[in-house]
Structures are given as structure tokens and as C-alpha cells.
Design an enzyme around this catalytic site. Structure first.
Site, short mmCIF file in Angstrom:
data_model
loop_
_atom_site.label_atom_id
_atom_site.label_comp_id
_atom_site.label_asym_id
_atom_site.label_seq_id
_atom_site.Cartn_x
_atom_site.Cartn_y
_atom_site.Cartn_z
NE ARG A 1 -1.68 -2.24 2.68
CZ ARG A 1 -1.78 -3.49 2.23
NH1 ARG A 1 -2.80 -3.84 1.51
NH2 ARG A 1 -0.84 -4.39 2.50
CB THR A 2 3.41 2.59 2.29
OG1 THR A 2 2.65 2.13 3.41
CG2 THR A 2 4.00 3.95 2.61
NE ARG B 1 6.90 0.63 4.95
CZ ARG B 1 5.70 0.08 4.90
NH1 ARG B 1 5.57 -1.18 4.57
NH2 ARG B 1 4.62 0.79 5.18
CE LYS C 1 27.01 -2.15 -6.62
NZ LYS C 1 26.85 -0.98 -7.48
CG HIS D 1 3.06 3.82 8.60
ND1 HIS D 1 3.28 4.63 7.50
CD2 HIS D 1 2.64 2.62 8.10
CE1 HIS D 1 2.99 3.96 6.40
NE2 HIS D 1 2.61 2.74 6.73
N1 CP Z 1 -0.55 -0.14 5.74
C1 CP Z 1 0.66 -0.33 5.22
O1 CP Z 1 1.66 0.34 5.58
O2 CP Z 1 0.72 -1.30 4.27
P1 CP Z 1 2.03 -1.76 3.50
O3 CP Z 1 2.96 -2.39 4.52
O4 CP Z 1 1.56 -2.73 2.45
O5 CP Z 1 2.68 -0.53 2.91
#
Ligand code: CP
Length: 309
Positions: free
Chosen positions: A55-56, A105, A84, A133
Site C-alpha cells: 500500500r504505502t 521505509r 555494496k 507511520h
Molecule cells: N498499511 C501499510 O503500511 O501497508 P504496506 O505495509 O503494504 O505498505
């Protein structure tokens, strides 16, 4: 209020006024997406994902493409020069020459903060370890505003892994700044929210928090139910995960006791904490929530790039 050029690392990097600005623009974008189709023309988003995501990453990419911009990046650090031995600082300094905005991320808490210290372009935290998040929280707030029409006077139950769930930590920190919010926190005793987080929310915002291990005890008495999965990847022991993984499974039977106007949310991915039969319940809005995440990220990026209007 000036969002242009800001880094978004922690939910508290945004004031309530700035959050509301982002939410309102996101809902305007949802209502009339064509109006914004060239808003970020010529802008490039870099997606640096050192940890899996559906999703993110894809909603950020979709958001930039829907605004006429372009996307570069990696979804697996093993295919980048991290393999590397390149460090985050050097990667960020280089990507600054290739893009106008970065979403990162990382499994390590604090990695996006470190990245922001070496970046002249905005860095957005797309999730760091069990810490924060913030764009999931924006998605959650847009969803609450869309379905409840306001973000106030809400009793919200948050159920599942409250220790490791970064979406939960960001949501608690952010929602506690809105008027008259009550939290019911449902988790196994091993996965309660960290003490420091609970103490700071109570001290700073004087919100009501009730903690319990029972979903059944309080499902009839909340406006919003926010289910979360047990975060397998953060456990030190497989045995401990197996012991806790099925602590809560929401079924149509349990949902019978909930309010007719309940808003049922989940940041996804779901494992088995919501049974598939629940998906057809009109109160289940988690797939709509994921859809609204695109507009939340469109709005945030447009404002950080000075293109918001
Ligand atoms: N909700 C969420 O962060 O989903 P993903 O881990 O798929 O990005």
C-alpha cells in the site's frame, strides 16, 4: 502554515492546522481528481523501500502519477548499492540530485530521520521499524473525516499489536490532539502500548485511555474499531508469535454487538484478525481506507512541493 520543503518523520511534525489542511485537500482531490492531474508535472518522487510494502509504496507512486509527476526508486534494497555497503547518508545525498521528494521505509527506527539530516528535499517517513507511520495516520484521519464528517467526539477502540504496531503509535499520538477523543486499547498483556507513549499522551493531552484484553467487552460501545495484525516480523521468537497470533479474530458474530454506525478500519495487510465474511458488512471500510490513502499522499506531496492549493 508553511508545509513547503518540510520533512515528515513523526506524526508530531504536523500541527493540527496542517493536518486539517492536508485532510481537506485530500478530500477535494477525491471529489474531483481531474482538477489536479497536472499539479506535480515535472516533479519526481523517489521511493526508497528497504522493507516490504504494498500500500504505502504503490499509493505514493499512484499519487505522484495521478498528479502528472514521475517516480523512480527501489522496492528491495538488495537491488541497490546498499548491497555494496553504501550508507543512508550517501544514498540520500545522491538521490537529492535525481528527485524532488523522497519517501523512505526502513526496518530501523530513526532511519528516515537520519536521511532527513542529509537531504535538501523533503523526506517522508513511509514507516520505520516499530516506531512511526505518519502517512498511514493521514490516511486514517482522512477516512475518519470522510465517514464521520468530523474528527472529534470519538470513542475509538484499537485492537491487536499495540507494542510493535507503528500505525497504532502514530495514530495515538495524532488523534489525541483532536477534541474529546477516548481510546479503548485492546491487546494481549504482552503487546500493550509502550509505557512512554501512554504516559506522554495522557500528560500532554489529558485523553481518556482504557486498557483491556477483551474485544467482546467493549465492541458495543465505540464509534470506530481499528483492527491491526500481530507484527510477526518484529518478534524475537517464533514461539511467542505463534502463541499470540490469533489473539483476536473479528467475525460477523462478534460484529452483531457493535453499533450500526460503527466505522471498522484496518491499516492492512490483514492476516486473520478479521474474518473474510466481515468484508461484506457495510461498516467494514478498510479497502476504502486504502483507497483514500492515495488522496492523503497526493495532498501531502503537493503541499510539501509547494503545489498545494
Ligand atoms: N498499511 C501499510 O503500511 O501497508 P504496506 O505495509 O503494504 O505498505
Amino acid at each position: 502554515m508553511k508545509l513547503q520543503g518540510k520533512h515528515i518523520i513523526d506524526a508530531s511534525d504536523l500541527s493540527v492546522g496542517e493536518l486539517n489542511l492536508i485532510i481537506d485537500l485530500a478530500l477535494r482531490m477525491r471529489a474531483n481528481i481531474e482538477e489536479f492531474s497536472e499539479l506535480c508535472k515535472g516533479k519526481i518522487l523517489a521511493t526508497l523501500f528497504y522493507e516490504p510494502s504494498t500500500r504505502t509504496r504503490l499509493s505514493f507512486e499512484s499519487a505522484m502519477l495521478k498528479m502528472g509527476g514521475s517516480v523512480i526508486g527501489f522496492s528491495d534494497a538488495e537491488t541497490s548499492s546498499v548491497k555494496k555497503g553504501e550508507n543512508i547518508a550517501d544514498t540520500i545525498r545522491v538521490v537529492n540530485n535525481y528527485a524532488n521528494i523522497i519517501v523512505m521505509r526502513h526496518p530501523r527506527e530513526g532511519a528516515p530521520l537520519l536521511a532527513s539530516q542529509y537531504s535538501e528535499i523533503p523526506v517522508i517517513n513511509g514507516g520505520d521499524g516499530g516506531h512511526q507511520h505518519p502517512t498511514q495516520t493521514l490516511t486514517d484521519l482522512v477516512t475518519i473525516k470522510y465517514y464521520k464528517e468530523h474528527i472529534k467526539d470519538i470513542k475509538i477502540a484499537i485492537c491487536g499489536d499495540l507494542l510493535f504496531g507503528r500505525s497504532v503509535h502514530s495514530l495515538l499520538k495524532t488523534l489525541s490532539r483532536y477534541p474529546n477523543i477516548e481510546f479503548v486499547l485492546i491487546s494481549p498483556s504482552e503487546l500493550r502500548i509502550p509505557h512512554h507513549l501512554k504516559d506522554s499522551i495522557i500528560e500532554e493531552h489529558n485523553v481518556k485511555i482504557y486498557e483491556t484484553t477483551s474485544l467482546e467487552e467493549c465492541i458495543n460501545d465505540v464509534n470506530v474499531l481499528y483492527m491491526t495484525r500481530i507484527q510477526k516480523e518484529r518478534f524475537f521468537s517464533e514461539d511467542e508469535y505463534i502463541k499470540l497470533k490469533d489473539s483476536y479474530i473479528l467475525t460477523p458474530e462478534k460484529l452483531k454487538y457493535a453499533r450500526k454506525d460503527l466505522l471498522l478500519m484496518h491499516p492492512l495487510p490483514r492476516v486473520n484478525e478479521i474474518s473474510y465474511e466481515v468484508d461484506i458488512d457495510p461498516r467494514a471500510k478498510y479497502f476504502e481506507q486504502a483507497k483514500l490513502g492515495v488522496f492523503a499522499r497526493m495532498s501531502l506531496m503537493a503541499l510539501l512541493l509547494g503545489r498545494g492549493c
